[in-house]
Design a protein around this motif. Structure first.
Motif, PDB file in Angstrom:
ATOM      1  N   SER A 152       0.814  -1.117  -0.003  1.00 57.07           N
ATOM      2  CA  SER A 152      -0.021  -0.083  -0.149  1.00 57.07           C
ATOM      3  C   SER A 152       0.794   1.060   0.037  1.00 57.07           C
ATOM      4  N   PRO A 153       0.306   2.560  -0.158  1.00 54.30           N
ATOM      5  CA  PRO A 153       0.989   3.805  -0.121  1.00 54.30           C
ATOM      6  C   PRO A 153       1.614   3.896   1.012  1.00 54.30           C
ATOM      7  N   GLU A 154       1.303   3.235   2.272  1.00 51.96           N
ATOM      8  CA  GLU A 154       1.889   3.426   3.799  1.00 51.96           C
ATOM      9  C   GLU A 154       2.976   2.552   3.713  1.00 51.96           C
ATOM     10  N   SER A 155       3.215   1.950   3.143  1.00 51.28           N
ATOM     11  CA  SER A 155       4.370   0.725   3.249  1.00 51.28           C
ATOM     12  C   SER A 155       5.430   0.842   2.145  1.00 51.28           C
ATOM     13  N   ILE A 156       6.682   0.359   2.624  1.00 46.78           N
ATOM     14  CA  ILE A 156       7.659   0.287   1.385  1.00 46.78           C
ATOM     15  C   ILE A 156       7.783  -1.138   0.917  1.00 46.78           C
ATOM     16  N   ASP A 157       7.192  -2.019   1.859  1.00 47.25           N
ATOM     17  CA  ASP A 157       7.105  -3.566   1.607  1.00 47.25           C
ATOM     18  C   ASP A 157       6.247  -4.207   2.250  1.00 47.25           C
ATOM     19  N   VAL A 158       5.732  -5.343   2.089  1.00 47.46           N
ATOM     20  CA  VAL A 158       4.764  -6.151   2.636  1.00 47.46           C
ATOM     21  C   VAL A 158       5.228  -7.486   2.508  1.00 47.46           C
ATOM     22  N   ALA A 159       5.446  -8.285   3.490  1.00 43.20           N
ATOM     23  CA  ALA A 159       5.958  -9.764   3.391  1.00 43.20           C
ATOM     24  C   ALA A 159       5.712 -10.722   4.400  1.00 43.20           C
ATOM     25  N   TRP A 160       5.734 -12.004   3.967  1.00 43.59           N
ATOM     26  CA  TRP A 160       5.546 -13.059   5.239  1.00 43.59           C
ATOM     27  C   TRP A 160       6.886 -13.436   5.680  1.00 43.59           C
ATOM     28  N   TRP A 161       6.841 -13.368   7.106  1.00 44.49           N
ATOM     29  CA  TRP A 161       8.008 -13.890   7.855  1.00 44.49           C
ATOM     30  C   TRP A 161       7.708 -15.095   8.761  1.00 44.49           C
ATOM     31  N   PRO A 162       8.771 -16.021   8.723  1.00 43.47           N
ATOM     32  CA  PRO A 162       8.382 -17.283   9.564  1.00 43.47           C
ATOM     33  C   PRO A 162       8.412 -16.847  11.045  1.00 43.47           C
ATOM     34  N   VAL A 163       7.548 -17.307  11.900  1.00 43.08           N
ATOM     35  CA  VAL A 163       7.349 -17.153  13.269  1.00 43.08           C
ATOM     36  C   VAL A 163       8.568 -17.090  13.957  1.00 43.08           C
ATOM     37  N   ALA A 164       9.587 -18.152  13.580  1.00 43.07           N
ATOM     38  CA  ALA A 164      10.988 -18.188  14.084  1.00 43.07           C
ATOM     39  C   ALA A 164      11.836 -17.576  13.604  1.00 43.07           C
ATOM     40  N   ALA A 165      11.605 -16.897  12.616  1.00 41.75           N
ATOM     41  CA  ALA A 165      12.657 -15.781  11.821  1.00 41.75           C
ATOM     42  C   ALA A 165      11.872 -14.426  11.713  1.00 41.75           C
ATOM     43  N   LEU A 166      11.711 -13.683  12.600  1.00 44.12           N
ATOM     44  CA  LEU A 166      11.160 -12.375  12.374  1.00 44.12           C
ATOM     45  C   LEU A 166      12.296 -11.517  12.143  1.00 44.12           C
ATOM     46  N   PRO A 167      12.086 -10.280  11.470  1.00 49.74           N
ATOM     47  CA  PRO A 167      13.235  -9.436  11.256  1.00 49.74           C
ATOM     48  C   PRO A 167      13.952  -8.914  12.398  1.00 49.74           C
ATOM     49  N   PRO A 168      15.296  -8.697  12.392  1.00 54.17           N
ATOM     50  CA  PRO A 168      16.136  -8.495  13.686  1.00 54.17           C
ATOM     51  C   PRO A 168      15.555  -7.257  14.252  1.00 54.17           C
ATOM     52  N   ASP A 169      15.121  -6.397  13.748  1.00 63.71           N
ATOM     53  CA  ASP A 169      14.793  -5.196  14.713  1.00 63.71           C
ATOM     54  C   ASP A 169      13.152  -5.170  15.189  1.00 63.71           C
ATOM     55  N   THR A 170      12.586  -6.285  14.957  1.00 61.08           N
ATOM     56  CA  THR A 170      11.334  -6.388  15.295  1.00 61.08           C
ATOM     57  C   THR A 170      11.042  -5.986  16.763  1.00 61.08           C
ATOM     58  N   ASP A 171      10.300  -5.235  16.999  1.00 61.81           N
ATOM     59  CA  ASP A 171       9.794  -4.659  18.484  1.00 61.81           C
ATOM     60  C   ASP A 171       9.489  -5.834  19.367  1.00 61.81           C
ATOM     61  N   ALA A 172       9.876  -5.611  20.540  1.00 62.59           N
ATOM     62  CA  ALA A 172       9.740  -6.728  21.536  1.00 62.59           C
ATOM     63  C   ALA A 172       8.087  -6.834  21.674  1.00 62.59           C
TER      64      ALA A 172
END
Length: 182
Positions: A152-172
């Motif tokens: 969407s216009p609000e996003s740079i990207d949208v992607a599926w992430w494995p539950v066990a491998a979230l992006p490193p900077d994912t908020d706690a």
């Protein structure tokens, strides 16, 4: 005249009826109720600088992946969410609407789980205008198999992430929500 009175009433009912899963969530629940009592249109973007928002973590049916957005203003991977609109019939409906708008998934492909999943109060950075803090209410929605997101216009990207491998900077708080998936 209040533009969000029906949403604020829904917020009150939701927060008074919700059993918080932890002492920290109970403190937030009580803080949210106090904030709601202190401010008219507490759920309106044009209301107080600290106001209620609604968000939604989208998961696949087996709960193995989560769909996240690389948020344009924040520059981090987040769940879908945002401001509650006067046209929203309630807070859960606002969370679902935000998930549909920001994920590009068809509305019929998302099944919102009925229970409020998490509260999260967070300060906002300089990318936001008059908003200083969001008092977020979070739900989980399950996407049907094969549902494909669209940026969407609000996003740079949208992607599926494995539950066990979230992006490193994912908020706690998002990690906690993912780890508590039903």
């Amino acid at each position: 005249m209040s533009t969000h009175a029906h949403v604020d009433a829904d917020l009150h009912e939701l927060l008074t009826g919700w059993s918080a899963p932890s002492p920290e969530q109970e403190r937030l629940r009580l803080d949210y109720l106090a904030h709601l009592a202190a401010h008219e249109d507490a759920s309106a973007k044009a209301g107080p600088p600290a106001h209620f928002t609604a968000s939604c973590l989208v998961v696949d049916e087996p709960r193995e992946r989560v769909l996240l957005t690389l948020h344009r203003k924040v520059g981090r991977w987040l769940q879908f969410g945002g401001h509650i609109e006067a046209s929203d019939p309630g807070v859960a409906a606002a969370a679902r609407r935000e998930a549909v708008e920001e994920s590009g998934l068809p509305a019929g492909s998302l099944r919102l789980l009925p229970e409020l999943a998490q509260l999260d109060r967070h300060a906002l950075g300089s990318g936001f205008t008059r908003c200083t803090e969001h008092l977020d209410l979070r739900w989980v929605a399950v996407a049907e198999a094969g549902a494909e997101p669209v940026v969407s216009p609000e996003s740079i990207d949208v992607a599926w992430w494995p539950v066990a491998a979230l992006p490193p900077d994912t908020d706690a708080s998002i990690r906690a929500l993912v780890s508590a998936l039903p």
